[in-house]
Design an enzyme around this catalytic site. Sequence first.
Site, PDB file in Angstrom:
ATOM      1  N   HIS A 114      -5.581  -6.468   3.810  1.00 13.51           N
ATOM      2  CA  HIS A 114      -4.630  -5.361   3.942  1.00 13.51           C
ATOM      3  C   HIS A 114      -3.929  -5.407   5.293  1.00 13.51           C
ATOM      4  O   HIS A 114      -4.567  -5.287   6.337  1.00 13.51           O
ATOM      5  CB  HIS A 114      -5.367  -4.026   3.801  1.00 13.51           C
ATOM      6  N   CYS A 174       0.848  -1.195   0.000  1.00 15.72           N
ATOM      7  CA  CYS A 174       0.000   0.000   0.000  1.00 15.72           C
ATOM      8  C   CYS A 174       0.880   1.240   0.000  1.00 15.72           C
ATOM      9  O   CYS A 174       1.911   1.293   0.677  1.00 15.72           O
ATOM     10  CB  CYS A 174      -0.969  -0.005   1.177  1.00 15.72           C
ATOM     11  N   GLU A 175       0.457   2.214  -0.781  1.00 15.78           N
ATOM     12  CA  GLU A 175       1.279   3.408  -0.936  1.00 15.78           C
ATOM     13  C   GLU A 175       1.187   4.336   0.267  1.00 15.78           C
ATOM     14  O   GLU A 175       1.938   5.297   0.366  1.00 15.78           O
ATOM     15  CB  GLU A 175       0.896   4.161  -2.220  1.00 15.78           C
ATOM     16  N   HIS A 176       0.291   4.040   1.196  1.00 13.61           N
ATOM     17  CA  HIS A 176       0.163   4.902   2.376  1.00 13.61           C
ATOM     18  C   HIS A 176       1.052   4.471   3.531  1.00 13.61           C
ATOM     19  O   HIS A 176       1.503   5.315   4.307  1.00 13.61           O
ATOM     20  CB  HIS A 176      -1.299   4.929   2.848  1.00 13.61           C
ATOM     21  N   HIS A 177       1.268   3.165   3.682  1.00 15.10           N
ATOM     22  CA  HIS A 177       2.049   2.664   4.830  1.00 15.10           C
ATOM     23  C   HIS A 177       3.204   1.772   4.416  1.00 15.10           C
ATOM     24  O   HIS A 177       3.953   1.304   5.263  1.00 15.10           O
ATOM     25  CB  HIS A 177       1.139   1.866   5.773  1.00 15.10           C
ATOM     26  N   GLN A 227      -5.645  -0.479  -3.740  1.00 20.05           N
ATOM     27  CA  GLN A 227      -6.380  -1.538  -4.425  1.00 20.05           C
ATOM     28  C   GLN A 227      -7.294  -0.983  -5.513  1.00 20.05           C
ATOM     29  O   GLN A 227      -7.454  -1.575  -6.582  1.00 20.05           O
ATOM     30  CB  GLN A 227      -7.183  -2.343  -3.401  1.00 20.05           C
ATOM     31  N   CYS A 235      -2.200  -3.182   6.600  1.00 19.70           N
ATOM     32  CA  CYS A 235      -2.310  -1.925   7.357  1.00 19.70           C
ATOM     33  C   CYS A 235      -3.625  -1.859   8.134  1.00 19.70           C
ATOM     34  O   CYS A 235      -3.755  -1.074   9.069  1.00 19.70           O
ATOM     35  CB  CYS A 235      -2.098  -0.695   6.475  1.00 19.70           C
TER      36      CYS A 235
HETATM   37 ZN   LIG Z   1      -2.034   1.193   4.071  1.00 16.55          ZN
END
Ligand SMILES: [Zn+2]
Length: 184
Positions: A142, A73-76, A114, A144
């Site tokens: 996920h 995931c590009e956030h975490h 996703q 995260c």
């Molecule tokens: Zn994430």
Amino acid sequence: MSMQQSYEKILEAVGEDLERPGLKDTPIRAARAFSYLTSGYAKSLEEVTNDAVFPSDNREMVLVKNIEFYSLCEHHLLPFYGRVHIGYLPEGKVLGLSKFARITEMFARRLQIQENLTQEIALAVEQVTGARGVAVVIDSAHMCMMMRGVGKQNSTTRTVSFVGEFKAHTEARREFLSAVPESY
Ligand SMILES: [Zn+2]
């Protein structure tokens, strides 16, 4: 700064001792692993499909199910993983079956969400095959959500993307979705 040096900094930042034997080669190993997990940036659609498009008169839905994938995931920068299901309505051309997995890999081995992964696969299949319609479903778990944050171990996420005739035709969508059971 190299990726290896960056991992040294991260390990120092969490209070680790870079001299202890267990961590001796960790920065270089972590750098190699992360490079592999993001190797999709170096690939192109032309390269991965490699002209494996063949003429065909079959206009009925082709469905490739249960393509497993691992992404970040590009956030975490934490993993999410699951299954991709791809359906398309050919228009004179079909794509070699293994290429659906290669397209999935190319986009999954990048920093992703996703929702975008689903759409990128659908548009790539449309571009390569010139299909009348493309449908993609992804079921995914996920990390995260599971390892941090709300700590939900059993939630999964389904995303769908419809292109071309699948957008307009309820019947085609229903046929596709009924052939794709909950897969994660
Ligand atoms: Zn994430």
